[in-house]
Design a protein around this motif. Structure first.
Motif, PDB file in Angstrom:
ATOM      1  N   TYR A   1      -6.343  -1.086  -4.622  1.00  0.00           N
ATOM      2  CA  TYR A   1      -4.979  -0.992  -5.157  1.00  0.00           C
ATOM      3  C   TYR A   1      -4.591  -2.305  -5.823  1.00  0.00           C
ATOM      4  O   TYR A   1      -4.779  -3.389  -5.257  1.00  0.00           O
TER       5      TYR A   1
ATOM      6  N   LEU B   1       0.835  -1.194   0.000  1.00  0.00           N
ATOM      7  CA  LEU B   1       0.000   0.000   0.000  1.00  0.00           C
ATOM      8  C   LEU B   1       0.870   1.245   0.000  1.00  0.00           C
ATOM      9  O   LEU B   1       1.892   1.294   0.707  1.00  0.00           O
TER      10      LEU B   1
ATOM     11  N   ARG C   1      -1.855  -3.891  -6.301  1.00  0.00           N
ATOM     12  CA  ARG C   1      -0.833  -4.707  -5.644  1.00  0.00           C
ATOM     13  C   ARG C   1      -1.210  -5.065  -4.213  1.00  0.00           C
ATOM     14  O   ARG C   1      -0.340  -5.505  -3.449  1.00  0.00           O
TER      15      ARG C   1
ATOM     16  N   LEU D   1      -4.379   7.580  -6.142  1.00  0.00           N
ATOM     17  CA  LEU D   1      -3.796   6.353  -6.664  1.00  0.00           C
ATOM     18  C   LEU D   1      -3.524   6.431  -8.164  1.00  0.00           C
ATOM     19  O   LEU D   1      -2.541   5.860  -8.654  1.00  0.00           O
ATOM     20  N   SER D   2      -4.385   7.126  -8.886  1.00  0.00           N
ATOM     21  CA  SER D   2      -4.185   7.219 -10.344  1.00  0.00           C
ATOM     22  C   SER D   2      -3.137   8.247 -10.734  1.00  0.00           C
ATOM     23  O   SER D   2      -2.629   8.207 -11.860  1.00  0.00           O
TER      24      SER D   2
ATOM     25  N   ALA E   1      -8.498   1.377   0.241  1.00  0.00           N
ATOM     26  CA  ALA E   1      -7.248   1.274  -0.518  1.00  0.00           C
ATOM     27  C   ALA E   1      -6.822  -0.179  -0.697  1.00  0.00           C
ATOM     28  O   ALA E   1      -6.299  -0.562  -1.755  1.00  0.00           O
ATOM     29  N   THR E   2      -7.051  -0.997   0.300  1.00  0.00           N
ATOM     30  CA  THR E   2      -6.698  -2.411   0.189  1.00  0.00           C
ATOM     31  C   THR E   2      -7.531  -3.123  -0.872  1.00  0.00           C
ATOM     32  O   THR E   2      -7.034  -3.982  -1.608  1.00  0.00           O
TER      33      THR E   2
ATOM     34  N   LEU F   1      -3.565   2.238 -12.077  1.00  0.00           N
ATOM     35  CA  LEU F   1      -5.013   2.341 -11.869  1.00  0.00           C
ATOM     36  C   LEU F   1      -5.547   3.567 -12.582  1.00  0.00           C
ATOM     37  O   LEU F   1      -4.939   4.648 -12.518  1.00  0.00           O
TER      38      LEU F   1
END
Length: 482
Positions: A34, A7, A36, A64-65, A30-31, A76
């Motif tokens: 995401y 993360l 990964r 995240l993007s 987020a988990t 993402l």
């Protein structure tokens, strides 16, 4: 052994700082998103209004993007489709295809045709996502449907069909932001759900004490004194108005912004200090008792003499009395008057006032009760009227008995028997939610509201009850024992 989850903690720390009291939801989201970490196919995010569902999701996806990994760009991409902006289901499908094409910068955006059915939506999304070779194998696309449970003209198979898109397109994650999902909403097994609970009182105070809600320093005070006064002020506004007038964070912030200049006017004038919170609260108690000051309106400037706080409080009280008489249903008004009589009349006088066993009619004003007293030394002292004293606690069964004894005389309906039915329970719940009736006792308001042994206290004064009684043609003063 190294963990398989990776993360971006630096991005999460920034988002957690921007959205306080939502760190658990941010880490879980987020988990599940995401690539990964532990990405899922479908995700339901639900909660009541104004709990941060859409804002947290949009901020996390944007962070995240915007963080590229290597030379292949971000892992993402996302698109958010708001159902409130879509009039029909066809509008939703075409808005979805257009949002995905804009997010991917699709070369054939100009050649996208009409998209009227779910089958056409599946074909267009498959061409753009499944057969796109420009991205890494770990790359994911997140499609968010915000407020999809309120979509207009939606077919019954809309949500199950959208949940099946991730089975056809492996690199797609679909998020549904709802208010209250049903158990078989998507008709897909093992769909994770993320709940955003309502904010509690300490969380409201914490959020409102941070920018952009925190106010500037008051005149003749330090910033720390203003911050302490603001924290106690927001807690008082939450206790008095949050349940009846503003049940969300935006509503509570608007209420605090509207009442803060009135509350701190004595501090700006120099008559009170910022540390004298109790005196400030007593001086501004009229604003905490009536939510009419929170209603938007237009104020015309005039050259008249400035009105005092007492005049303003009296006008607000008269206006709230008229509003109560017009807004409350008949059963709730009758129960409110019965509760006032139960709070201000002694229980020993109930049989004399409300019973018809002796003379066939009820005695108003307690006739024959105080006339038997002889002139003594105690009678020479002037007694305070019962309506000017504070209300006393009463048992719910006594209030219902007064309601049943006076309903036929006050309403003049054709019912032969008056009992406790569903209307009485609904009226009692309405009065309790508006804090016109307050539950008292050792239980602290817990337990069944219809418990006959529960103790209550009326939460309105004489002026309000007199106005409510006169709206039904009842003079409440005739039923009080002096």
């Amino acid at each position: 052994m190294a963990s398989i989850f990776e993360l971006p903690d630096d991005l999460l720390a920034t988002i957690i700082e921007s959205f306080p009291c939502r760190d658990a939801q941010i880490r879980a989201l987020a988990t599940l998103l995401y690539p990964r970490a532990a990405p899922c196919r479908n995700l339901i995010i639900h909660g009541t209004e104004a709990t941060g569902k859409s804002a947290v999701t949009a901020s996390l996806l944007d962070a995240l993007s915007s963080s590229p990994i290597g030379d292949d760009g971000p892992l993402l991409n996302y698109a958010i489709v708001k159902s409130a902006e879509c009039v029909t289901a066809r509008h939703l499908f075409e808005r979805t295809v257009g949002s995905v094409a804009d997010s991917l910068q699709w070369e054939g955006r100009g050649s996208i045709g009409r998209c009227e059915t779910l089958a056409a939506l599946t074909v267009e999304l498959t061409k753009m996502l499944k057969y796109d070779q420009r991205h890494d194998a770990e790359w994911k696309f997140v499609l968010v449907f915000d407020g999809i449970d309120r979509q207009r003209d939606a077919p019954p198979t809309l949500l199950p069909a959208l949940a099946r898109l991730s089975e056809i397109i492996p690199n797609l994650t679909t998020i549904f932001i709802l208010t209250a999902p049903s158990p078989s909403l998507l008709r897909v097994s093992a769909t994770p759900q993320l709940y955003f609970p309502p904010y509690t009182k300490p969380e409201y105070v914490m959020i409102l004490s941070r920018p952009p809600y925190s106010p500037a320093a008051l005149p003749n005070t330090t910033l720390q004194e203003t911050t302490d006064l603001w924290a106690r002020f927001t807690a008082a506004v939450h206790d008095s108005l949050a349940k009846s007038a503003s049940r969300s964070l935006p509503g509570l912030s608007r209420a605090c912004a509207a009442l803060w200049p009135r509350f701190t006017a004595p501090v700006a004038a120099g008559t009170h200090r910022a540390r004298e919170f109790t005196k400030l609260l007593v001086a501004a108690r009229a604003y905490f008792q009536d939510e009419s000051v929170l209603e938007p309106g237009i104020t015309l400037a005039s050259a008249k003499a400035p009105t005092t706080n007492a005049t303003t409080a009296t006008e607000a009280r008269n206006r709230s009395t008229k509003d109560l008489a017009a807004l409350l249903p008949p059963t709730a008004r009758l129960l409110l008057v019965a509760a006032y009589l139960a709070s201000h009349n002694a229980p020993r006088h109930d049989q004399t006032i409300f019973s018809t066993w002796h003379s066939g009619r009820r005695r108003r004003g307690g006739a024959g009760i105080a006339q038997r007293n002889h002139v003594t030394k105690k009678a020479k002292h002037r007694k305070i009227a019962r309506k000017l004293l504070g209300p006393s606690a009463f048992v719910l069964e006594r209030m219902v008995a007064i309601y049943a004894a006076t309903r036929q005389e006050w309403v003049h309906d054709d019912e032969d028997q008056v009992g406790v039915d569903g209307d009485v329970g609904m009226a009692l719940a309405t009065l309790a939610s508006l804090r016109l009736l307050v539950r008292v006792g050792g239980a602290g308001g817990a337990g069944d509201a219809m418990d006959r042994g529960g103790k209550w206290r009326v939460g309105v004064g004489w002026e309000v009850v007199r106005g409510v009684g006169r709206s039904m043609g009842v003079e409440v003063e005739e039923w009080l024992v002096e």
